[in-house]
Design a protein around this motif. Structure first.
Motif, short mmCIF file in Angstrom:
data_model
loop_
_atom_site.label_atom_id
_atom_site.label_comp_id
_atom_site.label_asym_id
_atom_site.label_seq_id
_atom_site.Cartn_x
_atom_site.Cartn_y
_atom_site.Cartn_z
N SER A 10 0.35 -1.57 0.25
CA SER A 10 0.28 0.04 0.14
C SER A 10 0.70 1.11 0.02
O SER A 10 0.16 1.76 -0.18
CB SER A 10 -0.73 -0.11 1.12
N ARG A 11 1.82 0.79 0.13
CA ARG A 11 3.12 2.43 0.02
C ARG A 11 3.51 2.55 -0.61
O ARG A 11 4.18 3.80 -1.06
CB ARG A 11 3.88 1.70 1.21
N LEU A 12 3.66 1.46 -1.60
CA LEU A 12 4.37 1.65 -2.80
C LEU A 12 3.36 2.67 -4.08
O LEU A 12 2.33 2.54 -4.00
CB LEU A 12 4.74 0.32 -3.50
N ALA A 34 12.26 -4.19 -9.91
CA ALA A 34 12.73 -3.34 -11.01
C ALA A 34 11.60 -2.52 -11.09
O ALA A 34 10.38 -2.05 -10.98
CB ALA A 34 11.99 -3.73 -12.52
N LEU A 35 12.50 -1.02 -11.30
CA LEU A 35 11.03 0.53 -11.39
C LEU A 35 11.19 0.95 -12.57
O LEU A 35 12.42 1.10 -13.77
CB LEU A 35 11.84 1.23 -10.34
N VAL A 36 9.68 0.40 -12.99
CA VAL A 36 9.05 0.76 -14.29
C VAL A 36 7.90 1.38 -14.30
O VAL A 36 7.37 1.99 -13.71
CB VAL A 36 9.05 -0.71 -14.71
N GLU A 46 15.58 9.93 -11.95
CA GLU A 46 14.31 10.24 -11.00
C GLU A 46 13.67 8.70 -10.42
O GLU A 46 14.03 8.92 -8.92
CB GLU A 46 13.33 10.52 -11.09
N LEU A 47 13.88 7.97 -11.10
CA LEU A 47 13.85 6.81 -10.51
C LEU A 47 15.03 6.40 -9.74
O LEU A 47 14.81 5.69 -8.64
CB LEU A 47 13.54 5.38 -11.95
N ARG A 48 16.24 6.27 -10.14
CA ARG A 48 17.44 5.81 -8.78
C ARG A 48 17.20 6.98 -8.31
O ARG A 48 17.63 5.96 -6.96
CB ARG A 48 18.37 6.41 -9.54
N GLN A 51 14.97 5.11 -5.85
CA GLN A 51 15.36 4.09 -4.87
C GLN A 51 16.31 4.32 -3.87
O GLN A 51 15.86 3.59 -3.19
CB GLN A 51 15.77 3.41 -6.60
N ASP A 52 17.26 5.28 -4.05
CA ASP A 52 17.99 5.40 -2.99
C ASP A 52 17.74 5.35 -1.85
O ASP A 52 18.23 5.51 -0.82
CB ASP A 52 19.13 6.34 -3.63
N TRP A 53 17.09 6.94 -2.51
CA TRP A 53 15.90 7.73 -0.34
C TRP A 53 14.92 7.18 -0.58
O TRP A 53 15.25 8.20 1.01
CB TRP A 53 15.90 9.51 -1.38
#
Length: 74
Positions: A10-12, A34-36, A46-48, A51-53
């Protein structure tokens, strides 16, 4: 691990799905994601950054979560 993944679903962001990969070692479960961006509205940077933060820390905060090392090409 399945119960942990279901707790964060639910948080994604909308449309993101979690999935377990095969058990690659004798010591536990290994999971990949994978972030798509199917809309094309976010750059790879932005995707990276997400992912990182954001995502990385949300996953690390799960009870019983192991360390989440970042792989070299991710």
């Amino acid at each position: 691990m399945v119960e942990y993944l279901s707790k964060i679903q639910s948080r994604l962001p909308e449309g993101v799905q979690t999935e377990l990969g095969p058990d690659a070692t004798g010591v536990g479960w290994v999971f990949q994601y994978a972030l798509v961006d199917r809309t094309g509205s976010h750059s790879l940077d932005e995707l990276r950054s997400f992912q990182d933060w954001t995502l990385r820390y949300a996953l690390q905060a799960l009870p019983g979560s192991p360390r989440w090392p970042r792989s070299a090409g991710s």
